[in-house]
Design an enzyme around this catalytic site. Sequence first.
Site, PDB file in Angstrom:
ATOM      1  N   GLU A 142       1.006  -1.201   0.178  1.00  0.00           N
ATOM      2  CA  GLU A 142       0.069  -0.029   0.044  1.00  0.00           C
ATOM      3  C   GLU A 142       1.028   1.248  -0.016  1.00  0.00           C
ATOM      4  OE1 GLU A 142      -3.789   1.883   2.340  1.00  0.00           O
ATOM      5  OE2 GLU A 142      -2.504   0.475   3.423  1.00  0.00           O
ATOM      6  N   GLU A 239     -12.299   2.185   5.212  1.00  0.00           N
ATOM      7  CA  GLU A 239     -11.032   2.498   6.074  1.00  0.00           C
ATOM      8  C   GLU A 239     -11.200   4.162   6.217  1.00  0.00           C
ATOM      9  OE1 GLU A 239      -6.422   1.277   6.968  1.00  0.00           O
ATOM     10  OE2 GLU A 239      -6.819   2.452   5.218  1.00  0.00           O
TER      11      GLU A 239
END
Length: 261
Positions: A142, A239
Amino acid sequence: MPRFSANLGFLWQGMPLLDQIEAAAKAGFRAIEMHWPYDTDPKAVRAACDRLGLTMLGVNTVKGDTSKGENGLGALAGREAEFQAAIDQAIAWQVAAGGTAIHAMAGMVKPADRPAATSVLVENLSIAADKAAKHGITLLLEPLSPRAAPGYFYSTLRGAGEIIARVGKPNVKIMFDVFHVGCAEGDVLTNMSNWWPHIGHVQIAAVPSRAEPDEGEINFRAIFDALDAKGYAGWVGAEYRPRGDTDAGLGWVKTLGVSLG
């Protein structure tokens, strides 16, 4: 429209993990993901998911020494054994919990150390990917925006993509977090299209606030339409950092005209 996963690293904070799982199911989520759940029995998590009809998705590898500002170990020279131990921990936890993905955290690297760190990370991930593949687990890389994680090893999709190309393992993918992409690079829809073959998971939060996705500069309906057009069959991780009460903030679902499950 996509299906949404509750990221319990941010949602219902302050509650024990098993209570967070209950809250996610009660709210209507059909999948969960989390950050660092290692103080909770993974078998208890699996039992809760089975009982509540939830799919268990991803976790993160540990950060390292947070008192020193560490944010992952994968690219840190001299810490290879610790990174592999973190991978082993995450795999064992996920196998027991029934999870399917691990965010392999690269860590903070000074510019002068990047060439050596690149080689370290590629070797570390090559070993880790083979371990994960034995259990059907995907490793996710990520890119973290400088706004959220200044000094993180990669902040762009290209940075993560170059590592993936060098590793050359089919179970190493990009975690496409709309918040981080929006903050670091912009042009979210074009970037999504360009990197689509390498995307293993998608996450959302408002840009620039990282709150619920019903505010800010990103048109999330366009994001969802693009995912539908691509035939995306995975989950979209919610998220975000709630503006206040997590349940009250779920009004974004109605505002954006979607459903959680």
